[in-house]
Motif scaffolding. Structure first.
Motif, PDB file in Angstrom:
ATOM      1  N   ALA A  24     -37.822 -11.397 115.574  1.00 36.60           N
ATOM      2  CA  ALA A  24     -36.982 -12.267 116.402  1.00 36.60           C
ATOM      3  C   ALA A  24     -37.026 -13.704 115.908  1.00 36.60           C
ATOM      4  O   ALA A  24     -36.019 -14.391 115.841  1.00 36.60           O
ATOM      5  CB  ALA A  24     -37.446 -12.208 117.866  1.00 36.60           C
ATOM      6  N   SER A  27     -34.969 -14.175 112.767  1.00 37.87           N
ATOM      7  CA  SER A  27     -33.542 -14.225 113.081  1.00 37.87           C
ATOM      8  C   SER A  27     -33.141 -15.619 113.523  1.00 37.87           C
ATOM      9  O   SER A  27     -32.127 -16.153 113.109  1.00 37.87           O
ATOM     10  CB  SER A  27     -33.217 -13.209 114.176  1.00 37.87           C
ATOM     11  N   GLN A  74     -21.653 -11.178 122.569  1.00 37.38           N
ATOM     12  CA  GLN A  74     -22.748 -12.105 122.812  1.00 37.38           C
ATOM     13  C   GLN A  74     -23.115 -12.167 124.285  1.00 37.38           C
ATOM     14  O   GLN A  74     -24.278 -12.387 124.636  1.00 37.38           O
ATOM     15  CB  GLN A  74     -22.384 -13.503 122.304  1.00 37.38           C
ATOM     16  N   ILE A  77     -25.957 -10.057 125.404  1.00 36.20           N
ATOM     17  CA  ILE A  77     -27.317 -10.402 124.987  1.00 36.20           C
ATOM     18  C   ILE A  77     -27.893 -11.370 126.015  1.00 36.20           C
ATOM     19  O   ILE A  77     -27.962 -12.586 125.814  1.00 36.20           O
ATOM     20  CB  ILE A  77     -27.318 -11.019 123.569  1.00 36.20           C
ATOM     21  N   GLU A 118     -31.348  -5.717 115.474  1.00 38.69           N
ATOM     22  CA  GLU A 118     -31.292  -7.098 115.926  1.00 38.69           C
ATOM     23  C   GLU A 118     -29.963  -7.355 116.641  1.00 38.69           C
ATOM     24  O   GLU A 118     -28.911  -6.888 116.201  1.00 38.69           O
ATOM     25  CB  GLU A 118     -31.415  -8.007 114.708  1.00 38.69           C
ATOM     26  N   TYR A 119     -30.038  -8.109 117.734  1.00 43.09           N
ATOM     27  CA  TYR A 119     -28.850  -8.477 118.505  1.00 43.09           C
ATOM     28  C   TYR A 119     -28.850  -9.989 118.671  1.00 43.09           C
ATOM     29  O   TYR A 119     -29.733 -10.547 119.319  1.00 43.09           O
ATOM     30  CB  TYR A 119     -28.862  -7.813 119.887  1.00 43.09           C
ATOM     31  N   ASP A 120     -27.863 -10.668 118.073  1.00 43.35           N
ATOM     32  CA  ASP A 120     -27.787 -12.118 118.152  1.00 43.35           C
ATOM     33  C   ASP A 120     -26.973 -12.548 119.365  1.00 43.35           C
ATOM     34  O   ASP A 120     -25.857 -12.073 119.581  1.00 43.35           O
ATOM     35  CB  ASP A 120     -27.149 -12.690 116.883  1.00 43.35           C
ATOM     36  N   SER A 125     -30.732 -17.500 120.420  1.00 38.07           N
ATOM     37  CA  SER A 125     -31.214 -16.394 121.245  1.00 38.07           C
ATOM     38  C   SER A 125     -30.934 -15.050 120.579  1.00 38.07           C
ATOM     39  O   SER A 125     -29.900 -14.865 119.941  1.00 38.07           O
ATOM     40  CB  SER A 125     -30.568 -16.431 122.633  1.00 38.07           C
ATOM     41  N   ASN A 126     -31.866 -14.129 120.702  1.00 35.52           N
ATOM     42  CA  ASN A 126     -31.659 -12.794 120.158  1.00 35.52           C
ATOM     43  C   ASN A 126     -32.618 -11.801 120.777  1.00 35.52           C
ATOM     44  O   ASN A 126     -33.595 -12.163 121.441  1.00 35.52           O
ATOM     45  CB  ASN A 126     -31.782 -12.794 118.625  1.00 35.52           C
ATOM     46  N   THR A 128     -34.683  -8.086 119.636  1.00 37.22           N
ATOM     47  CA  THR A 128     -35.048  -7.136 118.588  1.00 37.22           C
ATOM     48  C   THR A 128     -35.575  -5.865 119.249  1.00 37.22           C
ATOM     49  O   THR A 128     -36.455  -5.935 120.117  1.00 37.22           O
ATOM     50  CB  THR A 128     -36.126  -7.717 117.654  1.00 37.22           C
ATOM     51  N   GLN A 141     -37.617 -10.573 122.926  1.00 40.31           N
ATOM     52  CA  GLN A 141     -36.506 -11.500 123.093  1.00 40.31           C
ATOM     53  C   GLN A 141     -36.947 -12.913 122.757  1.00 40.31           C
ATOM     54  O   GLN A 141     -38.113 -13.284 122.897  1.00 40.31           O
ATOM     55  CB  GLN A 141     -35.931 -11.423 124.516  1.00 40.31           C
TER      56      GLN A 141
END
Length: 219
Positions: A24, A27, A74, A77, A118-120, A125-126, A128, A141
């Protein structure tokens, strides 16, 4: 023998949590670097003349739709959705909540396939997510909640190893879940309390209660 097994579980959980947090953090660092590159490119472009024939003002519906889709992805997330990801979920179940993730690593050892997605989100902020054999074993997070805790050094000193999270919450309020990991029927949680000035405290729990606490610059 039981004590050695418990120690082994705790070491594994700690390693998984560290790897997830590193993913995280990496990223977020990549995002910052890309912003710096964009800023530098903008400065360079301001010093270059562009022939009028090369100018294009194509405000297509496709570009607008792409932006809308990106904003929608987004919006998924969020801290709320992060909490809704449960250990043991399949990747399809995760997709129903967060959408498609970006695979950042994959390996297979002794028949166990481990994949990290991974989620951006907005800014740095992201989220994993780590799966083993298509089952969630870890989530982390970064930056999904505002740093608006009000924890002091006196509050921190009230917390002792062995306490449950419910007891900690009773004493100093609710923290934000940073990482949850599950290995060999043992689960580990890291909760963080971050003040606006960056001072913070982190508490690590397993099935038996608080195991580790750490603080930075609390007063």
């Amino acid at each position: 023998m039981i004590e050695h097994n418990n120690t082994y579980k705790r070491i594994l959980l700690a390693l998984v949590a560290i790897l997830a947090i590193y993913g995280a953090y990496s990223s977020g660092t990549k995002f910052k670097n890309s912003n710096n590159y964009s800023d530098n490119s903008e400065i360079l472009n301001q010093n270059q003349s562009i022939p009028a024939d090369n100018l294009s003002f194509n405000n297509s519906d496709g570009d607008s739709q792409s932006t809308d889709n990106n904003d929608y992805e987004q919006s998924k997330i969020s801290y709320h959705n992060f909490l809704n990801i449960k250990m043991g979920m399949s990747y399809d179940e995760v997709k129903n909540i967060l959408g498609d993730g970006k695979e950042i690593s994959s390996s297979e050892i002794s028949g166990i396939k481990t994949t990290m997605y991974e989620y951006d989100g907005k800014g740095i902020s992201n989220i994993t997510i780590t799966l083993q054999n298509n089952s969630v074993t870890s989530k982390t997070q970064l930056g999904l909640k505002e740093s608006n805790s009000n924890i002091s050094l006196d509050d921190y000193n009230k917390i002792n190893t062995g306490m449950s999270y419910d007891k900690v919450k009773e004493l100093i309020g609710d923290g934000q879940l940073i990482t949850e990991s599950s290995i060999m029927n043992s689960t580990s949680y890291i909760y963080s309390y971050i003040n606006e000035d960056g001072s913070n405290a982190n508490f690590t729990f397993d099935n038996n209660g608080l195991t580790i606490k750490a603080q930075y610059n609390l007063k």
